[in-house]
Design a protein around this motif. Sequence first.
Motif, mmCIF file in Angstrom:
data_model
loop_
_atom_site.group_PDB
_atom_site.id
_atom_site.type_symbol
_atom_site.label_atom_id
_atom_site.label_comp_id
_atom_site.label_asym_id
_atom_site.label_seq_id
_atom_site.Cartn_x
_atom_site.Cartn_y
_atom_site.Cartn_z
ATOM 1 N N VAL A 196 13.654 71.671 79.236
ATOM 2 C CA VAL A 196 14.525 72.570 79.840
ATOM 3 C C VAL A 196 15.135 71.822 80.932
ATOM 4 N N GLU A 197 16.345 72.064 81.383
ATOM 5 C CA GLU A 197 16.920 71.615 82.564
ATOM 6 C C GLU A 197 16.168 71.854 83.883
ATOM 7 N N PRO A 198 15.557 71.332 84.685
ATOM 8 C CA PRO A 198 14.986 71.870 86.012
ATOM 9 C C PRO A 198 15.953 72.211 87.222
ATOM 10 N N LYS A 199 15.390 72.863 88.072
ATOM 11 C CA LYS A 199 16.169 73.229 89.234
ATOM 12 C C LYS A 199 17.357 74.467 89.165
ATOM 13 N N MET A 200 17.443 75.010 87.841
ATOM 14 C CA MET A 200 18.061 76.170 87.744
ATOM 15 C C MET A 200 17.212 77.177 88.281
ATOM 16 N N SER A 201 17.988 78.643 88.301
ATOM 17 C CA SER A 201 17.435 79.587 89.040
ATOM 18 C C SER A 201 16.433 80.026 88.092
ATOM 19 N N ALA A 202 15.342 80.866 88.243
ATOM 20 C CA ALA A 202 14.408 81.697 87.621
ATOM 21 C C ALA A 202 14.900 82.394 86.402
ATOM 22 N N GLU A 203 15.891 83.098 86.624
ATOM 23 C CA GLU A 203 16.544 83.736 85.504
ATOM 24 C C GLU A 203 17.028 82.641 84.674
ATOM 25 N N GLU A 204 17.845 81.612 85.072
ATOM 26 C CA GLU A 204 18.349 80.868 83.892
ATOM 27 C C GLU A 204 17.437 80.110 83.299
ATOM 28 N N THR A 205 16.232 79.593 83.921
ATOM 29 C CA THR A 205 15.167 78.844 83.389
ATOM 30 C C THR A 205 14.408 79.693 82.276
ATOM 31 N N CYS A 206 14.365 81.073 82.548
ATOM 32 C CA CYS A 206 13.678 81.953 81.791
ATOM 33 C C CYS A 206 14.602 82.311 80.526
ATOM 34 N N ARG A 207 15.713 82.292 80.529
ATOM 35 C CA ARG A 207 16.754 82.705 79.383
ATOM 36 C C ARG A 207 16.868 81.337 78.590
ATOM 37 N N ALA A 208 16.762 80.027 79.155
ATOM 38 C CA ALA A 208 16.728 78.917 78.519
ATOM 39 C C ALA A 208 15.690 78.866 77.659
#
Length: 208
Positions: A83-95
């Motif tokens: 999963v791409e790092p440095k995204m928001s927590a929301e985007e990270t969890c969605r991914a």
Amino acid sequence: MLRAELHVHSSISDGKDSVRKILNAAVEKKIDVISITDHDTVQGSLEALDIVEEEKLPIKILPGCEITSSSGHILAFGIVKDVEPKMSAEETCRAVRGLGGVCFLAHPFDFIRGGSVRLRDFRIVDGIETFNAKSYFNFMAKRYARKFSKPEIAGSDAHSARSVGLAINYLPNNMNLMESIFHARYDGKRVSIRERLAFLLFQLSQRL
């Protein structure tokens, strides 16, 4: 009950020892389940899966990694793609959920080591690491996990084979692994100052 180690780093990221050495240590310590959670890559988990399958080791692998979100580190379990790092927590969890995985906050409030300090992140994730063998903020992690009614796990945050098993999760063995981590009980002990200092010196030597 299954004895599970859910937070380990290999030499693929910033750990000291190879995946093979970590697996051998886990088997020796009678650990039933391990997740190699290298920073921002599932390569350690994939290597562990291959080794266990090839050598028929008596241990189960829960694939995962520790993802660097823009607000703090998130343990992702059940994924086999990065999963791409440095995204928001929301985007990270969605991914992560899009890949069939689940998300746990890693060592929250431990801002020096990349733990989230945002209460909003407690709402976003599926669970919380409320005991981390290296954190001085476990009491706060537990307080807010309970405030937001989130499942709790423990992590050794091991960066060497020697530290594997400092924190053990006890998982029911009558359900699949992904489901069982939401019903974990755990115990653990803190890393000694001597061990912390030895690892810091090792990291420094790697950068020189």
